[in-house]
Design a protein around this motif. Structure first.
Motif, PDB file in Angstrom:
ATOM      1  N   LEU A 241      53.146 -17.255  22.448  1.00  0.00           N
ATOM      2  CA  LEU A 241      52.658 -15.943  22.878  1.00  0.00           C
ATOM      3  C   LEU A 241      52.190 -15.947  24.326  1.00  0.00           C
ATOM      4  N   GLY A 242      52.308 -17.074  24.969  1.00  0.00           N
ATOM      5  CA  GLY A 242      51.920 -17.139  26.379  1.00  0.00           C
ATOM      6  C   GLY A 242      50.422 -17.158  26.590  1.00  0.00           C
ATOM      7  N   GLY A 243      49.692 -17.647  25.581  1.00  0.00           N
ATOM      8  CA  GLY A 243      48.232 -17.576  25.660  1.00  0.00           C
ATOM      9  C   GLY A 243      47.547 -18.800  26.235  1.00  0.00           C
ATOM     10  N   ALA A 244      48.318 -19.783  26.708  1.00  0.00           N
ATOM     11  CA  ALA A 244      47.677 -20.954  27.318  1.00  0.00           C
ATOM     12  C   ALA A 244      47.033 -20.544  28.641  1.00  0.00           C
ATOM     13  N   LEU A 245      45.945 -21.219  28.961  1.00  0.00           N
ATOM     14  CA  LEU A 245      45.046 -20.678  29.977  1.00  0.00           C
ATOM     15  C   LEU A 245      44.748 -21.640  31.132  1.00  0.00           C
ATOM     16  N   ARG A 246      45.712 -22.336  31.619  1.00  0.00           N
ATOM     17  CA  ARG A 246      45.551 -23.166  32.836  1.00  0.00           C
ATOM     18  C   ARG A 246      44.104 -23.525  33.167  1.00  0.00           C
ATOM     19  N   GLN A 247      43.563 -23.043  34.290  1.00  0.00           N
ATOM     20  CA  GLN A 247      42.184 -23.445  34.635  1.00  0.00           C
ATOM     21  C   GLN A 247      41.186 -22.539  33.896  1.00  0.00           C
ATOM     22  N   GLY A 248      41.357 -22.509  32.585  1.00  0.00           N
ATOM     23  CA  GLY A 248      40.539 -21.643  31.738  1.00  0.00           C
ATOM     24  C   GLY A 248      39.069 -22.014  31.730  1.00  0.00           C
ATOM     25  N   GLY A 249      38.741 -23.178  32.279  1.00  0.00           N
ATOM     26  CA  GLY A 249      37.345 -23.614  32.310  1.00  0.00           C
ATOM     27  C   GLY A 249      36.423 -22.633  33.013  1.00  0.00           C
ATOM     28  N   LEU A 250      36.969 -21.876  33.958  1.00  0.00           N
ATOM     29  CA  LEU A 250      36.140 -20.859  34.627  1.00  0.00           C
ATOM     30  C   LEU A 250      35.575 -19.900  33.591  1.00  0.00           C
ATOM     31  N   SER A 251      36.446 -19.448  32.687  1.00  0.00           N
ATOM     32  CA  SER A 251      35.994 -18.513  31.646  1.00  0.00           C
ATOM     33  C   SER A 251      35.219 -19.233  30.551  1.00  0.00           C
ATOM     34  N   ALA A 252      35.670 -20.438  30.194  1.00  0.00           N
ATOM     35  CA  ALA A 252      34.982 -21.189  29.135  1.00  0.00           C
ATOM     36  C   ALA A 252      33.531 -21.468  29.544  1.00  0.00           C
ATOM     37  N   ALA A 253      33.300 -21.642  30.830  1.00  0.00           N
ATOM     38  CA  ALA A 253      31.929 -21.886  31.298  1.00  0.00           C
ATOM     39  C   ALA A 253      31.035 -20.691  30.975  1.00  0.00           C
ATOM     40  N   GLY A 254      31.571 -19.487  31.135  1.00  0.00           N
ATOM     41  CA  GLY A 254      30.804 -18.288  30.777  1.00  0.00           C
ATOM     42  C   GLY A 254      30.431 -18.309  29.299  1.00  0.00           C
ATOM     43  N   CYS A 255      31.348 -18.804  28.476  1.00  0.00           N
ATOM     44  CA  CYS A 255      31.097 -18.866  27.029  1.00  0.00           C
ATOM     45  C   CYS A 255      30.022 -19.917  26.712  1.00  0.00           C
ATOM     46  N   LEU A 256      30.096 -21.072  27.394  1.00  0.00           N
ATOM     47  CA  LEU A 256      29.064 -22.098  27.191  1.00  0.00           C
ATOM     48  C   LEU A 256      27.698 -21.573  27.608  1.00  0.00           C
ATOM     49  N   TYR A 257      27.695 -20.855  28.718  1.00  0.00           N
ATOM     50  CA  TYR A 257      26.441 -20.255  29.186  1.00  0.00           C
ATOM     51  C   TYR A 257      25.906 -19.287  28.125  1.00  0.00           C
ATOM     52  N   ALA A 258      26.811 -18.500  27.561  1.00  0.00           N
ATOM     53  CA  ALA A 258      26.411 -17.518  26.541  1.00  0.00           C
ATOM     54  C   ALA A 258      25.803 -18.207  25.316  1.00  0.00           C
TER      55      ALA A 258
END
Ligand SMILES: *Cc1c(COP(=O)(O)O)cnc(C)c1O
Length: 355
Positions: A241-258
């Motif tokens: 589905l094309g859902g892989a997220l390359r440097q997704g850590g930028l967004s994942a960091a927001g989730c860890l913060y949350a």
């Protein structure tokens, strides 16, 4: 089922109090700063350390072996359905469930699965309702291969499935060789409201996910959890589905913060929701469904106004809420709404209802 926001008149003031949805929460400055500092890599090849940290933390929180980072909750649901079901299969889920009402027919369009809508109060159903829907194993009947629930139930008014009810439904499913899926868009709201840990709620569920873009206040991201084998198979669908997220850590960091900063405070949203419900209930003609978490549903029938009309009038005064039916409004509390904002919103709705 979420109707379009009311058409804005020219010169309509900006939204001051946003009760439209907890999806409209904005990342705080501190969350953004944390995101900027994230260490990143290539998520697709499993070498983004921040995504890996988020997935490990989420798997542990949900009591599962593995987890996968995705852009949205809808994609978690769709990938879970694709992984659990084959074309022609039938899913049993509540008639108000997000997978049935709000994902563009994705289960049919992508997995080729049909969903049978179960009935029951507050977005929940029980073993008797499942028994009534059970089909014989025959060449005529669609294979029933998944039971799905929402914790909390969105259109069920933000209701929390009690642990015993979750358990009996999951036991029934497994007794009938059906895997189980939990749409945990607002699972942390359920945890904060009930005191039941996520891993306990998800214990009997083969797949479960949490959304970070609702009350948790991140800009993007949801995490799907399950067994090693399930997540392995789900990864193929993520790729397709094309859902892989390359440097997704930028967004994942927001989730860890949350996870660190925005979970316990959900209790405030629940207090605000109860205050809002009390305030709205005192406005003539409005009846309110008792809120259990951060969603407040109310009926405008006796005001003589549709929910859309009331919403448009309130919006013109800077207060926004959504509508979920001709006479059904939904107001949602979250981290960008204060107790003072709730008081003001009630005053505005009272005024425009009378005008
Ligand atoms: C919001 C929501 C979803 C979809 O999540 P997105 O991140 O907006 O795609 C799925 N299920 C429920 C119950 C929701 O409330």
């Amino acid at each position: 089922m979420v109707h379009a926001p009311p058409k804005l008149q020219p010169g309509c003031p900006p939204v001051r109090i946003n009760l439209f949805s907890d999806t409209q929460t904005k990342p705080s400055q501190a969350m953004k700063a944390f995101m900027m500092a994230a260490e990143v890599g290539d998520e697709q090849s499993g070498t983004d350390p921040t995504v890996t940290a988020l997935c490990e933390r989420m798997a542990k929180l949900m009591g599962k072996q593995a987890a996968m980072f995705l852009p949205s909750g809808t994609m978690c649901n769709q990938i879970a359905i694709l992984t659990h079901c084959r074309p022609g299969d039938e899913i049993l889920a509540h008639e108000t469930s997000h997978i049935l009402t709000s994902e563009g027919g994705g289960a049919a369009a992508l997995a080729g699965a049909q969903i049978t809508g179960m009935t029951g109060a507050r977005g929940m159903f029980d073993v008797a309702a499942l028994e009534a829907r059970l089909r014989p194993h025959s060449r005529y009947a669609p294979p029933q291969t998944l039971v799905a629930v929402e914790q909390t139930s969105n259109l069920g008014g933000g209701a929390v499935w009690p642990l015993a009810a979750l358990r009996s439904v999951a036991d029934w499913a497994h007794d009938h060789d059906m895997p189980t899926h939990m749409d945990g868009a607002r699972l942390m709201n359920a945890t904060v409201a009930s005191g039941v840990a996520p891993a306990d709620m998800a214990a009997d569920w083969d797949s479960v996910w949490l959304d970070f873009t609702k009350g948790l206040g991140a800009g993007l991201g949801a995490v799907l959890c399950g067994s090693e084998a399930f997540i392995g198979r789900a990864w193929r669908w993520k790729q397709r589905l094309g859902g892989a997220l390359r440097q997704g850590g930028l967004s994942a960091a927001g989730c860890l913060y949350a996870l660190d900063h925005n979970v316990d405070r959900l209790a405030e949203d629940h207090v605000n929701a109860r205050a809002l419900a009390r305030g709205l209930a005192q406005i003539e003609g409005i009846t309110v469904e008792d809120p259990e978490t951060n969603l407040v549903f109310f009926d405008t029938t006796a005001t003589g106004m549709t929910a859309d009309t009331l919403a448009a009038k309130a919006r013109a005064e800077g207060v926004s809420f959504s509508t979920m039916g001709r006479y059904r409004g939904r107001a949602c509390t979250h981290l960008d709404v204060t107790a003072a904002g709730i008081e003001e919103a009630v005053a505005v709705i009272r005024r425009v209802r009378a005008a």
